[in-house]
Design a protein around this motif. Structure first.
Motif, PDB file in Angstrom:
ATOM      1  N   GLU A  75     -26.467 -15.126  46.217  1.00 19.80           N
ATOM      2  CA  GLU A  75     -26.047 -13.777  45.867  1.00 19.80           C
ATOM      3  C   GLU A  75     -26.913 -13.308  44.708  1.00 19.80           C
ATOM      4  OE1 GLU A  75     -22.042 -11.161  44.867  1.00 19.80           O
ATOM      5  OE2 GLU A  75     -21.907 -13.339  44.881  1.00 19.80           O
ATOM      6  N   THR A  76     -27.399 -12.083  44.818  1.00 23.55           N
ATOM      7  CA  THR A  76     -28.264 -11.513  43.794  1.00 23.55           C
ATOM      8  C   THR A  76     -27.569 -10.312  43.170  1.00 23.55           C
ATOM      9  OG1 THR A  76     -30.188 -12.192  45.073  1.00 23.55           O
ATOM     10  CG2 THR A  76     -30.572 -10.605  43.325  1.00 23.55           C
ATOM     11  N   LYS A  77     -27.569 -10.268  41.859  1.00 21.30           N
ATOM     12  CA  LYS A  77     -26.967  -9.159  41.119  1.00 21.30           C
ATOM     13  C   LYS A  77     -27.963  -8.660  40.079  1.00 21.30           C
ATOM     14  CE  LYS A  77     -22.654  -9.121  42.614  1.00 21.30           C
ATOM     15  NZ  LYS A  77     -21.781  -8.061  42.890  1.00 21.30           N
ATOM     16  N   VAL A 126     -28.550  -7.716  36.475  1.00 19.36           N
ATOM     17  CA  VAL A 126     -27.900  -8.030  35.210  1.00 19.36           C
ATOM     18  C   VAL A 126     -28.094  -6.886  34.216  1.00 19.36           C
ATOM     19  CG1 VAL A 126     -27.761  -9.692  33.317  1.00 19.36           C
ATOM     20  CG2 VAL A 126     -28.259 -10.480  35.626  1.00 19.36           C
ATOM     21  N   LYS A 176     -32.883  -9.087  37.637  1.00 19.04           N
ATOM     22  CA  LYS A 176     -31.980  -9.576  38.667  1.00 19.04           C
ATOM     23  C   LYS A 176     -31.748 -11.069  38.469  1.00 19.04           C
ATOM     24  CE  LYS A 176     -33.321  -6.288  42.193  1.00 19.04           C
ATOM     25  NZ  LYS A 176     -33.855  -6.115  43.550  1.00 19.04           N
ATOM     26  N   LYS A 177     -30.547 -11.484  38.740  1.00 17.73           N
ATOM     27  CA  LYS A 177     -30.184 -12.905  38.683  1.00 17.73           C
ATOM     28  C   LYS A 177     -29.675 -13.305  40.053  1.00 17.73           C
ATOM     29  CE  LYS A 177     -28.987 -16.915  37.106  1.00 17.73           C
ATOM     30  NZ  LYS A 177     -29.879 -17.980  37.402  1.00 17.73           N
ATOM     31  N   LYS A 178     -30.205 -14.418  40.542  1.00 17.70           N
ATOM     32  CA  LYS A 178     -29.829 -14.921  41.862  1.00 17.70           C
ATOM     33  C   LYS A 178     -29.046 -16.212  41.693  1.00 17.70           C
ATOM     34  CE  LYS A 178     -31.905 -15.943  46.326  1.00 17.70           C
ATOM     35  NZ  LYS A 178     -33.168 -16.051  47.060  1.00 17.70           N
ATOM     36  N   LYS A 185     -19.195 -12.251  38.048  1.00 20.35           N
ATOM     37  CA  LYS A 185     -20.369 -11.518  38.516  1.00 20.35           C
ATOM     38  C   LYS A 185     -20.728 -11.857  39.953  1.00 20.35           C
ATOM     39  CE  LYS A 185     -22.319 -10.750  34.120  1.00 20.35           C
ATOM     40  NZ  LYS A 185     -22.590 -11.099  32.927  1.00 20.35           N
ATOM     41  N   PHE A 186     -20.562 -13.114  40.346  1.00 21.39           N
ATOM     42  CA  PHE A 186     -20.970 -13.579  41.670  1.00 21.39           C
ATOM     43  C   PHE A 186     -19.736 -14.002  42.473  1.00 21.39           C
ATOM     44  CE2 PHE A 186     -24.457 -14.548  38.728  1.00 21.39           C
ATOM     45  CZ  PHE A 186     -25.475 -13.815  39.309  1.00 21.39           C
ATOM     46  N   THR A 187     -18.903 -13.033  42.803  1.00 21.77           N
ATOM     47  CA  THR A 187     -17.630 -13.352  43.458  1.00 21.77           C
ATOM     48  C   THR A 187     -17.823 -13.871  44.884  1.00 21.77           C
ATOM     49  OG1 THR A 187     -17.402 -11.026  44.062  1.00 21.77           O
ATOM     50  CG2 THR A 187     -16.244 -11.770  42.087  1.00 21.77           C
ATOM     51  N   ARG A 188     -18.688 -13.235  45.669  1.00 20.92           N
ATOM     52  CA  ARG A 188     -18.894 -13.678  47.053  1.00 20.92           C
ATOM     53  C   ARG A 188     -19.447 -15.099  47.085  1.00 20.92           C
ATOM     54  NH1 ARG A 188     -23.161 -14.092  50.110  1.00 20.92           N
ATOM     55  NH2 ARG A 188     -24.468 -12.853  48.737  1.00 20.92           N
TER      56      ARG A 188
END
Length: 184
Positions: free
Chosen positions: A32-34, A36, A41-43, A136-139
């Motif tokens: 999952e990439t968000k 920040v 981007k943080k993966k 931040k990375f719920t999925r």
């Protein structure tokens, strides 16, 4: 009786392989990439947590081991009827039992350590100054939770296989056999 037990063992091994492969695939392919900050981007991948790397390796090895045991089982089913006095069969039964035990405990232990690491990612720890990552990375966290659940189911199935292996080993040591040997 022996045919039904062998059929049950094959069914349990196939089910365990499916759950182990599911665990390995979910862990390996879950990303999952968000964003920040602005363009940064943080993966999130399994490589970010060492416990997930080890879980991936152990579940893959456990699936391979169970696959080899299925091959051994199909090979022994094609061969001639085994003699219970045969020392080769006795040694193979002991080796299978011990390897089944090792795989069960190793899979359960690595899954439990991954679960503990994921709890730290979920709740964070102020004492260690660790942030809550799952906000931040719920999925990613939900999918890893599903993988851990699959691995626990596989561990339970392999524990049932281990009881069948224990039965195969212990039935060779029946009192009737020892009385017959003592009389000689």
């Amino acid at each position: 009786m022996e045919f039904r037990m062998a059929k049950g063992e094959v069914l349990l091994r196939v089910s365990a392989i499916l759950f182990l492969v599911s665990t390995a695939c979910i862990v390996a392919f879950d990303t999952e990439t968000k964003v920040v900050i602005l363009m940064i981007k943080k993966k999130a991948t399994y490589k970010d947590l060492d416990a997930l790397k080890i879980l991936l390796y152990v579940t893959s090895a456990a699936a391979g081991y169970n696959m080899l045991q299925l091959c051994k089982h199909s090979f022994s089913a094609c061969s001639t009827i085994r003699n219970f006095n045969d020392s080769y069969y006795m040694h193979m039964a002991w080796i299978s039992f011990l390897l089944d035990q090792i795989v069960v405990y190793l899979t359960f232990a690595t899954n439990t350590s991954a679960f503990e690491a994921c709890l730290f990612a979920l709740t964070g720890s102020e004492a260690f100054q660790w942030m809550k990552v799952c906000n931040k990375f719920t999925r990613f966290c939900y999918q890893i939770g599903g993988a851990i659940l699959c691995c626990y189911i596989a561990s339970i199935l392999m524990a049932m296989i281990s009881t069948i292996s224990a039965y195969k080993v212990l039935r060779m040591y029946s009192p009737k056999r020892f009385l017959r040997l003592k009389g000689k």
